[in-house]
Motif scaffolding. Structure first.
Motif, PDB file in Angstrom:
ATOM      1  N   PRO A  91     -29.782 -14.490  -9.608  1.00  0.00           N
ATOM      2  CA  PRO A  91     -28.340 -14.736  -9.466  1.00  0.00           C
ATOM      3  C   PRO A  91     -27.759 -15.427 -10.702  1.00  0.00           C
ATOM      4  N   SER A  92     -26.592 -14.969 -11.126  1.00  0.00           N
ATOM      5  CA  SER A  92     -25.966 -15.515 -12.340  1.00  0.00           C
ATOM      6  C   SER A  92     -25.597 -16.987 -12.194  1.00  0.00           C
ATOM      7  N   SER A  93     -25.540 -17.477 -10.976  1.00  0.00           N
ATOM      8  CA  SER A  93     -25.225 -18.895 -10.747  1.00  0.00           C
ATOM      9  C   SER A  93     -26.407 -19.807 -11.085  1.00  0.00           C
ATOM     10  N   ILE A  94     -27.582 -19.239 -11.316  1.00  0.00           N
ATOM     11  CA  ILE A  94     -28.781 -20.028 -11.624  1.00  0.00           C
ATOM     12  C   ILE A  94     -28.965 -20.127 -13.134  1.00  0.00           C
ATOM     13  N   ASP A  95     -29.006 -21.345 -13.647  1.00  0.00           N
ATOM     14  CA  ASP A  95     -29.304 -21.593 -15.059  1.00  0.00           C
ATOM     15  C   ASP A  95     -30.819 -21.744 -15.180  1.00  0.00           C
ATOM     16  N   VAL A  96     -31.487 -20.666 -15.541  1.00  0.00           N
ATOM     17  CA  VAL A  96     -32.953 -20.619 -15.579  1.00  0.00           C
ATOM     18  C   VAL A  96     -33.535 -21.714 -16.463  1.00  0.00           C
ATOM     19  N   SER A  97     -32.837 -22.088 -17.515  1.00  0.00           N
ATOM     20  CA  SER A  97     -33.354 -23.089 -18.459  1.00  0.00           C
ATOM     21  C   SER A  97     -33.543 -24.471 -17.830  1.00  0.00           C
ATOM     22  N   LYS A  98     -32.971 -24.718 -16.655  1.00  0.00           N
ATOM     23  CA  LYS A  98     -33.096 -26.022 -15.995  1.00  0.00           C
ATOM     24  C   LYS A  98     -34.330 -26.120 -15.098  1.00  0.00           C
ATOM     25  N   TYR A  99     -35.142 -25.053 -15.031  1.00  0.00           N
ATOM     26  CA  TYR A  99     -36.287 -25.018 -14.118  1.00  0.00           C
ATOM     27  C   TYR A  99     -37.605 -24.984 -14.879  1.00  0.00           C
ATOM     28  N   GLN A 100     -38.665 -25.503 -14.238  1.00  0.00           N
ATOM     29  CA  GLN A 100     -39.981 -25.571 -14.870  1.00  0.00           C
ATOM     30  C   GLN A 100     -40.969 -24.560 -14.310  1.00  0.00           C
ATOM     31  N   THR A 101     -40.715 -24.082 -13.085  1.00  0.00           N
ATOM     32  CA  THR A 101     -41.702 -23.275 -12.379  1.00  0.00           C
ATOM     33  C   THR A 101     -41.047 -22.112 -11.646  1.00  0.00           C
ATOM     34  N   ILE A 102     -41.756 -20.987 -11.616  1.00  0.00           N
ATOM     35  CA  ILE A 102     -41.391 -19.884 -10.741  1.00  0.00           C
ATOM     36  C   ILE A 102     -42.490 -19.822  -9.682  1.00  0.00           C
ATOM     37  N   MET A 103     -42.096 -19.621  -8.424  1.00  0.00           N
ATOM     38  CA  MET A 103     -43.099 -19.651  -7.352  1.00  0.00           C
ATOM     39  C   MET A 103     -42.751 -18.653  -6.256  1.00  0.00           C
ATOM     40  N   VAL A 104     -43.784 -18.319  -5.465  1.00  0.00           N
ATOM     41  CA  VAL A 104     -43.601 -17.474  -4.293  1.00  0.00           C
ATOM     42  C   VAL A 104     -44.106 -18.254  -3.093  1.00  0.00           C
ATOM     43  N   HIS A 105     -43.287 -18.266  -2.045  1.00  0.00           N
ATOM     44  CA  HIS A 105     -43.558 -19.086  -0.865  1.00  0.00           C
ATOM     45  C   HIS A 105     -43.196 -18.294   0.385  1.00  0.00           C
ATOM     46  N   CYS A 106     -44.021 -18.385   1.419  1.00  0.00           N
ATOM     47  CA  CYS A 106     -43.719 -17.773   2.710  1.00  0.00           C
ATOM     48  C   CYS A 106     -42.983 -18.826   3.542  1.00  0.00           C
ATOM     49  N   GLU A 107     -41.682 -18.661   3.663  1.00  0.00           N
ATOM     50  CA  GLU A 107     -40.882 -19.664   4.377  1.00  0.00           C
ATOM     51  C   GLU A 107     -41.223 -19.731   5.858  1.00  0.00           C
ATOM     52  N   GLU A 108     -41.433 -18.584   6.482  1.00  0.00           N
ATOM     53  CA  GLU A 108     -41.668 -18.561   7.923  1.00  0.00           C
ATOM     54  C   GLU A 108     -42.886 -19.399   8.322  1.00  0.00           C
ATOM     55  N   TYR A 109     -43.943 -19.320   7.530  1.00  0.00           N
ATOM     56  CA  TYR A 109     -45.167 -20.055   7.854  1.00  0.00           C
ATOM     57  C   TYR A 109     -45.425 -21.244   6.924  1.00  0.00           C
ATOM     58  N   ASN A 110     -44.445 -21.562   6.076  1.00  0.00           N
ATOM     59  CA  ASN A 110     -44.554 -22.683   5.153  1.00  0.00           C
ATOM     60  C   ASN A 110     -45.857 -22.617   4.348  1.00  0.00           C
ATOM     61  N   LYS A 111     -46.089 -21.446   3.740  1.00  0.00           N
ATOM     62  CA  LYS A 111     -47.325 -21.201   2.988  1.00  0.00           C
ATOM     63  C   LYS A 111     -46.978 -20.869   1.537  1.00  0.00           C
ATOM     64  N   PHE A 112     -47.478 -21.684   0.626  1.00  0.00           N
ATOM     65  CA  PHE A 112     -47.270 -21.498  -0.801  1.00  0.00           C
ATOM     66  C   PHE A 112     -48.270 -20.472  -1.315  1.00  0.00           C
ATOM     67  N   TRP A 113     -47.772 -19.358  -1.854  1.00  0.00           N
ATOM     68  CA  TRP A 113     -48.658 -18.306  -2.368  1.00  0.00           C
ATOM     69  C   TRP A 113     -49.153 -18.665  -3.761  1.00  0.00           C
ATOM     70  N   GLY A 114     -48.252 -19.184  -4.583  1.00  0.00           N
ATOM     71  CA  GLY A 114     -48.615 -19.544  -5.959  1.00  0.00           C
ATOM     72  C   GLY A 114     -47.408 -19.517  -6.855  1.00  0.00           C
ATOM     73  N   GLY A 115     -47.655 -19.711  -8.141  1.00  0.00           N
ATOM     74  CA  GLY A 115     -46.543 -19.741  -9.077  1.00  0.00           C
ATOM     75  C   GLY A 115     -47.030 -19.716 -10.499  1.00  0.00           C
ATOM     76  N   SER A 116     -46.132 -20.096 -11.384  1.00  0.00           N
ATOM     77  CA  SER A 116     -46.429 -20.105 -12.813  1.00  0.00           C
ATOM     78  C   SER A 116     -45.430 -21.012 -13.507  1.00  0.00           C
ATOM     79  N   ASP A 117     -45.897 -21.661 -14.564  1.00  0.00           N
ATOM     80  CA  ASP A 117     -44.988 -22.454 -15.395  1.00  0.00           C
ATOM     81  C   ASP A 117     -44.065 -21.517 -16.156  1.00  0.00           C
ATOM     82  N   LEU A 118     -42.827 -21.919 -16.321  1.00  0.00           N
ATOM     83  CA  LEU A 118     -41.906 -21.153 -17.160  1.00  0.00           C
ATOM     84  C   LEU A 118     -42.206 -21.535 -18.604  1.00  0.00           C
ATOM     85  N   LYS A 119     -42.633 -20.566 -19.368  1.00  0.00           N
ATOM     86  CA  LYS A 119     -42.936 -20.799 -20.785  1.00  0.00           C
ATOM     87  C   LYS A 119     -42.641 -19.567 -21.593  1.00  0.00           C
TER      88      LYS A 119
END
Length: 134
Positions: free
Chosen positions: A106-134
């Protein structure tokens, strides 16, 4: 002359399709019980940024996997706190579990303000994983 014109047109089109990579990396799998791997990159687009998953992307299916950006460091994120720290913002619902895919950020998100991209299962509150933004 026709061959030269065709060659110049081909070169021009390849430059138009070139995308400036803002960030790229490999997914870090958080749980040994899930499949979550492959490459990703965030490129600049006409309307902001786009997340591109690589040919090698693969994730175990789950009912409610979503992609988020977070201000928290990847090492600080886990299933119990993934959506409670780092002011995470929703990028998109994960719709593709294998191979290439593209998601508009979404254009409303300033990507430069974030450190991590992640994938999460909200329904079961399960973190799949992520990566540092670099």
């Amino acid at each position: 002359m026709k061959i030269i014109s065709s060659f110049i047109l081909l070169i021009s089109l390849s430059f138009l399709n070139a995308q400036e990579v803002a960030y790229q990396g490999e997914w870090d799998n958080y749980s040994r019980w899930t499949t979550f791997e492959g490459s990703w990159k965030i490129v600049k687009s006409e309307n902001g940024h786009k997340l591109l998953l690589g040919d090698d992307f693969e994730a175990k299916k789950a009912p409610d996997l979503k992609i988020f950006l977070s201000k928290a460091k990847l090492d600080d994120i886990g299933s119990k706190n993934a959506l409670k720290i780092g002011e995470p913002v929703l990028v998109a619902k994960l719709t593709n579990y294998k191979g290439k895919a593209a998601y508009d950020i979404p254009s409303s998100i300033d990507v430069s303000k974030y450190q991590t991209i992640m994938v999460h299962c909200e329904e079961y509150n399960k973190f799949w994983g992520g990566s540092d933004l670099k």
